[in-house]
Design an enzyme around this catalytic site. Structure first.
Site, PDB file in Angstrom:
ATOM      1  N   LEU A  76      13.837   3.858 -13.346  1.00  0.00           N
ATOM      2  CA  LEU A  76      13.985   2.633 -12.572  1.00  0.00           C
ATOM      3  C   LEU A  76      12.681   2.382 -11.830  1.00  0.00           C
ATOM      4  O   LEU A  76      11.978   3.320 -11.457  1.00  0.00           O
ATOM      5  CB  LEU A  76      15.125   2.769 -11.549  1.00  0.00           C
ATOM      6  CG  LEU A  76      16.537   2.904 -12.105  1.00  0.00           C
ATOM      7  CD1 LEU A  76      17.500   3.271 -10.978  1.00  0.00           C
ATOM      8  CD2 LEU A  76      16.969   1.614 -12.766  1.00  0.00           C
ATOM      9  N   ASP A  77      12.367   1.116 -11.580  1.00  0.00           N
ATOM     10  CA  ASP A  77      11.192   0.794 -10.778  1.00  0.00           C
ATOM     11  C   ASP A  77      11.336   1.378  -9.387  1.00  0.00           C
ATOM     12  O   ASP A  77      12.450   1.540  -8.878  1.00  0.00           O
ATOM     13  CB  ASP A  77      11.012  -0.724 -10.668  1.00  0.00           C
ATOM     14  CG  ASP A  77      10.619  -1.371 -11.987  1.00  0.00           C
ATOM     15  OD1 ASP A  77      10.111  -0.649 -12.871  1.00  0.00           O
ATOM     16  OD2 ASP A  77      10.829  -2.583 -12.114  1.00  0.00           O
ATOM     17  N   ALA A  78      10.219   1.665  -8.740  1.00  0.00           N
ATOM     18  CA  ALA A  78      10.242   2.253  -7.402  1.00  0.00           C
ATOM     19  C   ALA A  78      10.909   1.333  -6.384  1.00  0.00           C
ATOM     20  O   ALA A  78      11.551   1.803  -5.454  1.00  0.00           O
ATOM     21  CB  ALA A  78       8.827   2.588  -6.947  1.00  0.00           C
ATOM     22  N   ASP A  79      10.794   0.016  -6.575  1.00  0.00           N
ATOM     23  CA  ASP A  79      11.368  -0.912  -5.597  1.00  0.00           C
ATOM     24  C   ASP A  79      12.825  -1.271  -5.875  1.00  0.00           C
ATOM     25  O   ASP A  79      13.352  -2.222  -5.303  1.00  0.00           O
ATOM     26  CB  ASP A  79      10.511  -2.165  -5.480  1.00  0.00           C
ATOM     27  CG  ASP A  79      10.380  -2.934  -6.788  1.00  0.00           C
ATOM     28  OD1 ASP A  79      10.803  -2.397  -7.835  1.00  0.00           O
ATOM     29  OD2 ASP A  79       9.857  -4.064  -6.774  1.00  0.00           O
ATOM     30  N   THR A  80      13.494  -0.511  -6.751  1.00  0.00           N
ATOM     31  CA  THR A  80      14.918  -0.730  -7.018  1.00  0.00           C
ATOM     32  C   THR A  80      15.695   0.556  -6.759  1.00  0.00           C
ATOM     33  O   THR A  80      15.148   1.651  -6.771  1.00  0.00           O
ATOM     34  CB  THR A  80      15.177  -1.159  -8.484  1.00  0.00           C
ATOM     35  OG1 THR A  80      14.741  -0.119  -9.357  1.00  0.00           O
ATOM     36  CG2 THR A  80      14.456  -2.439  -8.830  1.00  0.00           C
TER      37      THR A  80
END
Length: 91
Positions: A76-80
């Protein structure tokens, strides 16, 4: 006839402490241990990698020590935030 590490288990319903490396057999057929699958809710701000060269927060910083041998399945992306799966068999 059930064997564990070459030793016959003689009684139905016998309780055993089976090491992770054991491979029980029944009538000559081996039954390797099933892979371990773990679900984890990744928080925002954590990178989906076990090691980050830039020192950013990553999964190795937030997971229990016993889980660090497991392999992440996907990312997952770091901002999610969201569900990540980890497997003992390499994914």
């Amino acid at each position: 006839l059930v064997e564990l590490d070459g030793e016959v288990i003689g009684k139905a319903g016998a309780k055993l402490k089976v090491p992770n490396s054991a491979c029980p057999t029944a009538n000559g057929v081996a039954f390797p241990p099933a892979p371990l699958l773990v679900a984890y809710h990744k928080p925002v701000g954590v990178h989906s990698t076990m090691k980050d060269e830039r020192g950013r927060p990553c999964l190795a910083h937030v997971l229990p020590a016993a889980w660090r041998k497991l392999h992440p399945v996907g990312r997952l992306d770091a901002d999610t935030s969201g569900l990540l799966l980890f497997s003992s068999d390499g994914g």
